[in-house]
Design a protein around this motif. Sequence first.
Motif, PDB file in Angstrom:
ATOM      1  N   TYR A 170       0.847  -1.206   0.000  1.00 29.78           N
ATOM      2  CA  TYR A 170       0.000   0.000   0.000  1.00 29.78           C
ATOM      3  C   TYR A 170       0.884   1.258   0.000  1.00 29.78           C
ATOM      4  N   TRP A 171       1.867   1.290   0.907  1.00 23.51           N
ATOM      5  CA  TRP A 171       2.695   2.505   1.019  1.00 23.51           C
ATOM      6  C   TRP A 171       3.608   2.672  -0.186  1.00 23.51           C
ATOM      7  N   GLN A 172       4.145   1.559  -0.663  1.00 25.97           N
ATOM      8  CA  GLN A 172       4.997   1.630  -1.847  1.00 25.97           C
ATOM      9  C   GLN A 172       4.158   2.179  -3.015  1.00 25.97           C
ATOM     10  N   ARG A 216       1.604   4.205  -2.826  1.00 19.27           N
ATOM     11  CA  ARG A 216       1.374   5.651  -2.658  1.00 19.27           C
ATOM     12  C   ARG A 216       2.599   6.447  -3.097  1.00 19.27           C
ATOM     13  N   TYR A 217       3.774   5.950  -2.750  1.00 16.12           N
ATOM     14  CA  TYR A 217       4.991   6.641  -3.206  1.00 16.12           C
ATOM     15  C   TYR A 217       5.057   6.616  -4.731  1.00 16.12           C
ATOM     16  N   ALA A 218       4.789   5.446  -5.311  1.00 14.97           N
ATOM     17  CA  ALA A 218       4.913   5.303  -6.773  1.00 14.97           C
ATOM     18  C   ALA A 218       3.927   6.214  -7.498  1.00 14.97           C
ATOM     19  N   GLY A 231       1.236  13.499   0.000  1.00 11.22           N
ATOM     20  CA  GLY A 231       0.976  14.864   0.478  1.00 11.22           C
ATOM     21  C   GLY A 231       1.560  15.160   1.848  1.00 11.22           C
ATOM     22  N   TRP A 232       1.953  14.145   2.584  1.00 11.29           N
ATOM     23  CA  TRP A 232       2.548  14.360   3.907  1.00 11.29           C
ATOM     24  C   TRP A 232       3.988  14.857   3.810  1.00 11.29           C
ATOM     25  N   ASP A 233       4.597  14.698   2.628  1.00 12.55           N
ATOM     26  CA  ASP A 233       6.041  14.912   2.502  1.00 12.55           C
ATOM     27  C   ASP A 233       6.343  16.411   2.547  1.00 12.55           C
ATOM     28  N   PRO A 258      10.630   6.104  13.362  1.00 11.19           N
ATOM     29  CA  PRO A 258       9.834   5.044  12.723  1.00 11.19           C
ATOM     30  C   PRO A 258       8.858   5.631  11.705  1.00 11.19           C
ATOM     31  N   GLY A 259       8.542   4.848  10.667  1.00  8.32           N
ATOM     32  CA  GLY A 259       7.666   5.359   9.612  1.00  8.32           C
ATOM     33  C   GLY A 259       8.240   6.658   9.085  1.00  8.32           C
ATOM     34  N   ALA A 260       9.539   6.625   8.831  1.00 11.22           N
ATOM     35  CA  ALA A 260      10.313   7.859   8.599  1.00 11.22           C
ATOM     36  C   ALA A 260      10.073   8.473   7.234  1.00 11.22           C
ATOM     37  N   GLY A 261       9.529   7.677   6.298  1.00 10.85           N
ATOM     38  CA  GLY A 261       9.347   8.205   4.953  1.00 10.85           C
ATOM     39  C   GLY A 261      10.695   8.614   4.374  1.00 10.85           C
ATOM     40  N   ALA A 289      13.398   3.657  10.310  1.00 14.65           N
ATOM     41  CA  ALA A 289      12.667   2.426  10.012  1.00 14.65           C
ATOM     42  C   ALA A 289      11.454   2.739   9.142  1.00 14.65           C
ATOM     43  N   ASP A 290      11.285   1.945   8.105  1.00 16.50           N
ATOM     44  CA  ASP A 290      10.104   2.101   7.244  1.00 16.50           C
ATOM     45  C   ASP A 290       9.857   0.776   6.545  1.00 16.50           C
ATOM     46  N   ILE A 291       8.594   0.508   6.210  1.00 20.98           N
ATOM     47  CA  ILE A 291       8.289  -0.732   5.481  1.00 20.98           C
ATOM     48  C   ILE A 291       8.345  -0.525   3.967  1.00 20.98           C
ATOM     49  N   ALA A 292       8.444   0.724   3.518  1.00 15.74           N
ATOM     50  CA  ALA A 292       8.459   1.000   2.069  1.00 15.74           C
ATOM     51  C   ALA A 292       9.899   1.214   1.602  1.00 15.74           C
ATOM     52  N   LEU A 321      14.660  -1.599   6.946  1.00 11.20           N
ATOM     53  CA  LEU A 321      13.445  -1.926   6.184  1.00 11.20           C
ATOM     54  C   LEU A 321      12.668  -2.902   7.055  1.00 11.20           C
ATOM     55  N   ALA A 322      11.805  -2.371   7.896  1.00 10.17           N
ATOM     56  CA  ALA A 322      11.217  -3.206   8.950  1.00 10.17           C
ATOM     57  C   ALA A 322       9.906  -2.609   9.434  1.00 10.17           C
ATOM     58  N   ASP A 323       9.075  -3.515   9.945  1.00 14.69           N
ATOM     59  CA  ASP A 323       7.813  -3.125  10.579  1.00 14.69           C
ATOM     60  C   ASP A 323       8.120  -2.588  11.977  1.00 14.69           C
ATOM     61  N   PHE A 324       7.660  -1.400  12.247  1.00 19.61           N
ATOM     62  CA  PHE A 324       7.858  -0.780  13.560  1.00 19.61           C
ATOM     63  C   PHE A 324       7.479  -1.725  14.699  1.00 19.61           C
ATOM     64  N   PHE A 325       6.381  -2.460  14.504  1.00 21.31           N
ATOM     65  CA  PHE A 325       5.872  -3.297  15.601  1.00 21.31           C
ATOM     66  C   PHE A 325       6.736  -4.536  15.842  1.00 21.31           C
ATOM     67  N   GLU A 355       8.440  11.229  16.304  1.00 17.09           N
ATOM     68  CA  GLU A 355       7.156  10.977  15.642  1.00 17.09           C
ATOM     69  C   GLU A 355       6.747  12.140  14.735  1.00 17.09           C
ATOM     70  N   GLN A 356       6.423  11.786  13.505  1.00 22.06           N
ATOM     71  CA  GLN A 356       5.808  12.766  12.603  1.00 22.06           C
ATOM     72  C   GLN A 356       5.065  12.030  11.500  1.00 22.06           C
ATOM     73  N   THR A 357       3.787  12.225  11.459  1.00 24.70           N
ATOM     74  CA  THR A 357       2.871  11.622  10.471  1.00 24.70           C
ATOM     75  C   THR A 357       3.079  10.110  10.291  1.00 24.70           C
ATOM     76  N   PHE A 358       3.549   9.440  11.340  1.00 24.29           N
ATOM     77  CA  PHE A 358       3.545   7.969  11.329  1.00 24.29           C
ATOM     78  C   PHE A 358       2.319   7.467  12.089  1.00 24.29           C
ATOM     79  N   PHE A 359       2.083   8.027  13.258  1.00 24.41           N
ATOM     80  CA  PHE A 359       0.918   7.650  14.076  1.00 24.41           C
ATOM     81  C   PHE A 359      -0.374   7.776  13.251  1.00 24.41           C
TER      82      PHE A 359
HETATM   83  C1  LIG Z   1       2.422   9.292   6.051  1.00 25.82           C
HETATM   84  S1  LIG Z   1       4.011   8.608   5.778  1.00 25.82           S
HETATM   85  C2  LIG Z   1       5.011   9.664   6.810  1.00 25.82           C
HETATM   86  C3  LIG Z   1       6.465   9.661   6.453  1.00 25.82           C
HETATM   87  C4  LIG Z   1       7.352  10.604   7.290  1.00 25.82           C
HETATM   88  N1  LIG Z   1       7.197  10.398   8.707  1.00 25.82           N
HETATM   89  C5  LIG Z   1       7.097  12.041   6.946  1.00 25.82           C
HETATM   90  O1  LIG Z   1       6.676  12.807   7.824  1.00 25.82           O
HETATM   91  O2  LIG Z   1       7.368  12.414   5.802  1.00 25.82           O
HETATM   92  C6  LIG Z   1       3.925   7.124   6.743  1.00 25.82           C
HETATM   93  C7  LIG Z   1       5.155   6.242   6.565  1.00 25.82           C
HETATM   94  O3  LIG Z   1       5.046   5.148   7.476  1.00 25.82           O
HETATM   95  C8  LIG Z   1       5.478   3.967   6.825  1.00 25.82           C
HETATM   96  N2  LIG Z   1       4.857   2.853   7.551  1.00 25.82           N
HETATM   97  C9  LIG Z   1       3.548   2.511   7.591  1.00 25.82           C
HETATM   98  N3  LIG Z   1       3.333   1.466   8.404  1.00 25.82           N
HETATM   99  C10 LIG Z   1       4.550   1.132   8.907  1.00 25.82           C
HETATM  100  C11 LIG Z   1       4.998   0.163   9.840  1.00 25.82           C
HETATM  101  N4  LIG Z   1       4.150  -0.710  10.420  1.00 25.82           N
HETATM  102  N5  LIG Z   1       6.308   0.120  10.159  1.00 25.82           N
HETATM  103  C12 LIG Z   1       7.191   0.994   9.583  1.00 25.82           C
HETATM  104  N6  LIG Z   1       6.828   1.937   8.699  1.00 25.82           N
HETATM  105  C13 LIG Z   1       5.532   2.019   8.362  1.00 25.82           C
HETATM  106  C14 LIG Z   1       5.023   4.149   5.388  1.00 25.82           C
HETATM  107  O4  LIG Z   1       5.729   3.346   4.486  1.00 25.82           O
HETATM  108  C15 LIG Z   1       5.288   5.641   5.183  1.00 25.82           C
HETATM  109  O5  LIG Z   1       6.590   5.866   4.673  1.00 25.82           O
END
Ligand SMILES: C[S@@+](CC[C@H](N)C(=O)[O-])C[C@H]1O[C@@H](n2cnc3c(N)ncnc32)[C@H](O)[C@@H]1O
Length: 202
Positions: A12-14, A16-18, A23-25, A51-54, A73-76, A97-101, A114-118
Amino acid sequence: MEMALPIFDAAYWQGRYAAGRDGWDAHTATPPLRAYFDQLDVARQPRILIPGAGRAYEAEYLHQSGFQQVMVADIAPEALAALATRVPDFPAKNLLLADFFALPNDPPYDLIVEQTFFCALSPLLRPAYAQQCAALLRPGGTLMGVLFDTDFGPVQEPPFGGSKEEYREYFAPYFDFRHFETATNSLKPRQGRELFICLKKK
Ligand SMILES: C[S@@+](CC[C@H](N)C(=O)[O-])C[C@H]1O[C@@H](n2cnc3c(N)ncnc32)[C@H](O)[C@@H]1O
């Protein structure tokens, strides 16, 4: 009846990037995070997790400021590749390249950013997010960043909004609240719509 949300996985996230649905960037390290980083003591070399660093502009900023233990850390794959391309001397071993959880907490972190990951996670995962942040931090470690204090309406995909009152319940079991107020230095489109948080693990 409530509709089940789809799964927001790596594909899903890959996707959105593609598709450029990113819009969060912010294309830069955002002011609330920058201001916080600027008062950190680089000599202490804290172990930092984003985490979810984008595309991870904050990691770039910290790296350029001399912080050497910044894990991203990011899954994409696209997200991590963007940082590696922009900042070739960012340590490859710190790109996770890993799931935060599923991230291990050995050794634990001093700081989680934390920024736009939660808001990118299914709201059902919010209690687990707070618990995993606490598990990854050392006692006294810090979770800081920004959280949307905004109602995005009945959306079916991220970003998911919420309120200060709701969020407080997730974090209160694990953290002391040092700061949990509307940010004063947000990017213009986010002004008045995000909380600056600084929480200390109990
Ligand atoms: C809305 S983007 C925010 C990116 C970045 N924090 C920013 O502010 O530009 C959410 C990011 O979280 C990543 N993501 C989503 N679920 C994740 C998970 N379970 N573990 C790690 N990364 C995850 C997505 O691939 C995406 O890059």
